[in-house]
Design a protein around this motif. Structure first.
Motif, mmCIF file in Angstrom:
data_model
loop_
_atom_site.group_PDB
_atom_site.id
_atom_site.type_symbol
_atom_site.label_atom_id
_atom_site.label_comp_id
_atom_site.label_asym_id
_atom_site.label_seq_id
_atom_site.Cartn_x
_atom_site.Cartn_y
_atom_site.Cartn_z
ATOM 1 N N ASP A 131 0.862 -1.193 0.000
ATOM 2 C CA ASP A 131 0.000 0.000 0.000
ATOM 3 C C ASP A 131 0.895 1.238 0.000
ATOM 4 N N ASP A 188 0.308 4.377 -0.859
ATOM 5 C CA ASP A 188 -0.263 5.601 -0.278
ATOM 6 C C ASP A 188 -0.092 5.600 1.242
ATOM 7 N N ASP A 230 3.554 6.167 2.106
ATOM 8 C CA ASP A 230 3.935 7.580 2.017
ATOM 9 C C ASP A 230 3.490 8.332 3.263
ATOM 10 N N PHE A 231 2.264 8.095 3.687
ATOM 11 C CA PHE A 231 1.759 8.734 4.899
ATOM 12 C C PHE A 231 2.599 8.338 6.102
#
Length: 62
Positions: free
Chosen positions: A30, A32, A35-36
């Motif tokens: 995942d 995304d 990145d978070f």
């Protein structure tokens, strides 16, 4: 116990949670979430460093 010790402990726990979340996101692919988590981890490390900069004795705390 001084307040800075309590805050330092909480910030170090936040680093651990961010590291775990980053590992989980990468294992699941995942990007995304990864990145978070990477941003969260950077901010958590910065928060710890700010405490250590202000209270040099904090570098010795675990």
């Amino acid at each position: 116990m001084p307040t800075w010790k309590l805050v330092l402990k909480a910030r170090r726990e936040q680093v651990e949670r961010a590291e775990a979340e980053l590992r989980r996101a990468l294992e699941e692919g995942d990007l995304d979430a990864a990145d978070f988590a990477r941003i969260w981890l950077g901010e958590a490390h910065l928060a710890v460093q700010q405490i250590v900069d202000r209270y040099p004795q904090a570098a010795q705390e675990r």
